[in-house]
Scaffold this motif. Structure first.
Motif, short mmCIF file in Angstrom:
data_model
loop_
_atom_site.label_atom_id
_atom_site.label_comp_id
_atom_site.label_asym_id
_atom_site.label_seq_id
_atom_site.Cartn_x
_atom_site.Cartn_y
_atom_site.Cartn_z
N LYS A 3 27.62 -1.71 51.05
CA LYS A 3 26.75 -2.45 50.13
C LYS A 3 27.54 -2.81 48.87
CE LYS A 3 22.54 0.12 51.38
NZ LYS A 3 21.58 1.15 50.88
N PRO A 4 27.26 -3.98 48.29
CA PRO A 4 27.89 -4.28 46.99
C PRO A 4 27.54 -3.17 46.00
CG PRO A 4 26.65 -6.19 47.82
CD PRO A 4 26.33 -5.03 48.72
N LYS A 5 28.50 -2.86 45.09
CA LYS A 5 28.23 -1.86 44.05
C LYS A 5 28.40 -2.51 42.68
CE LYS A 5 29.38 2.63 44.33
NZ LYS A 5 30.20 3.89 44.23
N LEU A 6 27.36 -2.35 41.85
CA LEU A 6 27.34 -2.96 40.52
C LEU A 6 27.63 -1.90 39.46
CD1 LEU A 6 25.92 -5.02 42.32
CD2 LEU A 6 24.12 -5.25 40.61
N TRP A 7 28.58 -2.19 38.58
CA TRP A 7 28.94 -1.27 37.49
C TRP A 7 28.52 -1.93 36.18
CZ3 TRP A 7 32.11 3.25 38.43
CH2 TRP A 7 32.50 3.38 39.76
N TYR A 8 27.52 -1.33 35.52
CA TYR A 8 27.03 -1.87 34.25
C TYR A 8 26.16 -0.83 33.58
CZ TYR A 8 25.62 -5.61 31.01
OH TYR A 8 25.42 -6.39 29.89
N PHE A 9 25.58 -1.20 32.46
CA PHE A 9 24.64 -0.31 31.77
C PHE A 9 23.31 -0.30 32.51
CE2 PHE A 9 27.76 -0.26 28.58
CZ PHE A 9 28.19 -1.56 28.39
N HIS A 10 22.48 0.70 32.19
CA HIS A 10 21.16 0.76 32.82
C HIS A 10 20.20 -0.14 32.04
CE1 HIS A 10 17.33 2.17 34.34
NE2 HIS A 10 17.97 2.80 35.29
N GLY A 11 20.48 -1.43 32.11
CA GLY A 11 19.67 -2.42 31.40
C GLY A 11 20.00 -3.80 31.92
N ARG A 12 19.31 -4.81 31.35
CA ARG A 12 19.45 -6.18 31.87
C ARG A 12 20.82 -6.76 31.51
NH1 ARG A 12 13.44 -8.64 30.41
NH2 ARG A 12 12.30 -7.41 31.97
N GLY A 13 20.99 -7.10 30.26
CA GLY A 13 22.26 -7.66 29.79
C GLY A 13 22.74 -8.81 30.65
N ARG A 14 24.03 -8.79 30.89
CA ARG A 14 24.64 -9.86 31.68
C ARG A 14 24.52 -9.59 33.18
NH1 ARG A 14 28.56 -12.73 28.38
NH2 ARG A 14 28.48 -11.90 26.28
N MET A 15 24.11 -8.43 33.57
CA MET A 15 24.06 -8.08 34.99
C MET A 15 22.73 -8.48 35.64
SD MET A 15 25.77 -6.73 37.52
CE MET A 15 26.98 -5.40 37.22
N GLU A 16 21.69 -8.68 34.84
CA GLU A 16 20.36 -8.88 35.46
C GLU A 16 20.32 -10.10 36.38
OE1 GLU A 16 18.39 -6.54 35.45
OE2 GLU A 16 16.35 -7.21 35.81
N SER A 17 20.99 -11.15 36.03
CA SER A 17 20.98 -12.36 36.90
C SER A 17 21.66 -12.10 38.23
CB SER A 17 21.67 -13.52 36.18
OG SER A 17 20.97 -13.86 35.02
#
Ligand SMILES: CCCCC[C@H]1O[C@@H](O)C[C@@H]1SC[C@H](NC(=O)CC[C@H](N)C(=O)O)C(=O)NCC(=O)O
Length: 221
Positions: A3-17
């Motif tokens: 599965k793809p793995k996303l590394w970011y904060f536990h929030g929307r920011g730039r990762m939500e899209s």
């Protein structure tokens, strides 16, 4: 395949899209949440962040950064980009516009209270006078269910995310945009999106003070 793995904060920011696009494509993904400076420094030390920045997405044996590049890759991979360059450039134009609006909302979380209010008021003004009228006209002019090529694309996902995010600022924002109201209902009922909109999905809540504190601590700004 992994599965793809996303590394970011536990929030929307730039990762939500990116979460929206994967969810709409029906792709399950894992998430690693950055909570400490050490985690971030380790990613940097291990040379996993091209320009020292997150979002980072591990997918297909690659370590991708740069939000727009990641979104373009995912849109192409999951058949959510255009059928030819002319459709793809329209999808890119529409997505770029809504991404800019989303980033304004994300960055407002980091401003002092009065500036934050001003920024969010500006987001609402731009949504009502610049962005939403454009999309209302597009839907009116071609009379189709989707923004481009009468086929569900990344541009539709981005616009729904933007509509729902702006509605969090003003629930009546679509009162002057009947076609966008219908669009919102139509796209929200696509099964994969309907599921992402249910409680318990990997969709993140609006940023709160804890989230801002974590980001500031990790990025030391
Ligand atoms: C609500 C949270 C969103 C606001 C905070 C985010 O927006 C950015 O201002 C900071 C974070 S995102 C984290 C930030 N990432 C970026 O700025 C990425 C920009 C890149 N062009 C992209 O599109 O992915 C970061 O890693 N910075 C470290 C540093 O540059 O040394």
């Amino acid at each position: 395949a992994a599965k793809p793995k996303l590394w970011y904060f536990h929030g929307r920011g730039r990762m939500e899209s990116i979460r929206w696009l994967l969810a709409a494509a029906g792709v399950e993904f894992e998430e690693e949440f950055l909570e400490t400076r050490e985690q971030y420094e380790k990613l940097q030390k291990d040379g996993r962040l091209l320009f020292g920045q997150v979002p980072l997405v591990e997918i297909d044996g690659m370590e991708l950064t740069q939000t727009r590049a990641i979104l373009s890759y995912l849109a192409a991979k999951y058949n959510l980009h255009g059928k030819d360059p002319k459709e793809t450039v329209r999808i890119d134009m529409y997505a770029d516009g809504t991404l800019e609006l989303m980033l304004m909302v994300a960055l407002a979380a980091f401003k002092p209270p009065e500036e934050k209010e001003e920024s969010l008021a500006l987001v609402l003004k731009k949504a009502k006078t610049r962005y939403f009228p454009v999309f209302e006209k597009i839907l009116k002019d071609h009379g189709e269910d989707f923004l481009v090529g009468n086929k569900f694309s990344w541009a539709d996902i981005q616009l729904l995310e933007a509509i729902l995010t702006v509605e969090e600022l003003d629930a009546s924002v679509l009162s002057d945009f009947p076609l966008l109201k219908e669009f919102k209902t139509r796209i929200s009922n696509i099964p994969t999106i309907k599921k992402f909109l249910q409680p318990g999905s990997q969709r993140k809540p609006p940023p709160d003070s804890h989230y801002v504190e974590v980001v500031r601590n990790v990025l030391q700004f």
